[in-house]
Design an enzyme around this catalytic site. Structure first.
Site, PDB file in Angstrom:
ATOM      1  CB  SER A 273       7.233  34.849   8.158  1.00 34.40           C
ATOM      2  OG  SER A 273       6.014  35.395   7.680  1.00 34.40           O
TER       3      SER A 273
ATOM      4  CE1 TYR B 260       6.883  31.241   4.120  1.00 33.11           C
ATOM      5  CE2 TYR B 260       5.373  32.625   5.375  1.00 33.11           C
ATOM      6  CZ  TYR B 260       6.577  32.451   4.718  1.00 33.11           C
ATOM      7  OH  TYR B 260       7.484  33.483   4.668  1.00 33.11           O
TER       8      TYR B 260
END
Length: 272
Positions: free
Chosen positions: A107, A120
């Site tokens: 990501s 995350y």
């Protein structure tokens, strides 16, 4: 592969393109369950050529607000999910002499900072070096391991999104959520961590893309066209990561935007 069989069946149905598919629900943090659903795939097709690791808990909170329990759960899902699936599927490939491809979805949060998603971001940063190490372990078997970095995509399958997730995705740019620095009566010192004013276009290509764009790129990365690519990261984000933070390419109406999307059904790769 998911813990929720109904969502997996819906996903399989929505992506059927004349081939076969099956739902393989399971807990990616449980080695026995991972082995069981991998065995189910092997029993049906006899081999696995491609693995895409994408297990993660989205959302979360910032470093001032995240709980130890939620942080640990998020890290456990991502780290064990990527590790166990890679280990068990790679063993099946090596045992059968399959020169397979393993793609771990990273990501933009794994490469640069973003508020409100501390667990995350921690997970995705770990993915990037896991890929390099796993690529070295599996190179002797001809198994390639790479990461793929998108940024927040524009959903093109909203029927598969839960109402709660849809609400997050539909939030206006800069909206504060998940404890990302909201002033409260109990903590008057709190400051917002996201600017909530008007935002100029932040992505040079005018869009971050869709899940279908992700599918195209991963299909190519797993094909023979990419046969020497291993231990690296493929970025598909409309130029977001390459952009200098102080540079804005153009006003929204002046951006050419991406080329028309090629439907996945029409993008079959030839066998080399």
């Amino acid at each position: 592969m998911s813990r929720r069989a109904p969502s997996m069946r819906a996903c399989v149905a929505s992506h059927a393109t004349g081939g076969e598919g099956m739902a393989a629900p399971g807990d990616v943090t449980d080695e026995a369950q991972v082995q069981r659903y991998v065995d189910a795939v092997l029993e049906r097709w006899g081999r696995i050529d491609i693995l895409v690791n994408n297990a993660a808990l989205l959302g979360g909170r910032g470093v001032l607000d995240e709980s130890a329990a939620d942080f640990e759960r998020s890290v456990r899902v991502s780290s064990l999910g990527y590790f166990l699936n890679t280990k068990i599927v790679a063993r099946s490939m090596a045992e059968r002499g399959i020169r397979g491809s393993i793609v771990c979805v990273s990501s933009s949060n794994g490469w640069s900072g973003s508020p409100g998603v501390i667990a995350y971001a921690f997970n995705k940063g770990g993915v990037n070096n896991f890929v390099r190490a796993a690529a070295m372990d599996l190179a002797p078997y001809g198994i390639r391991v790479n990461s793929f970095t998108p940024t927040a995509p524009t959903p093109d399958n909203p029927e598969l999104l839960a109402e709660g997730v849809r609400g997050v995705l539909d939030a206006p740019p800069g909206a504060l959520r998940n404890g990302s620095g909201v002033e409260t009566a109990a903590e008057p010192w709190r400051r917002p961590v996201r600017w909530q004013g008007e935002r100029a276009p932040m992505v040079p290509m005018g869009t971050t893309g869709t899940p279908t764009d992700i599918g195209h790129a991963i299909a190519w990365l797993s094909s023979d066209y990419a046969r020497l690519i291993t231990g690296t990261d493929l970025v598909v984000d409309g130029g977001a990561r390459a952009r200098n933070f102080a540079y804005i390419p153009a006003a929204a109406e002046q951006l050419a935007g991406p080329v028309p999307l090629i439907a996945l059904d029409d993008a079959a790769l030839p066998v080399v």
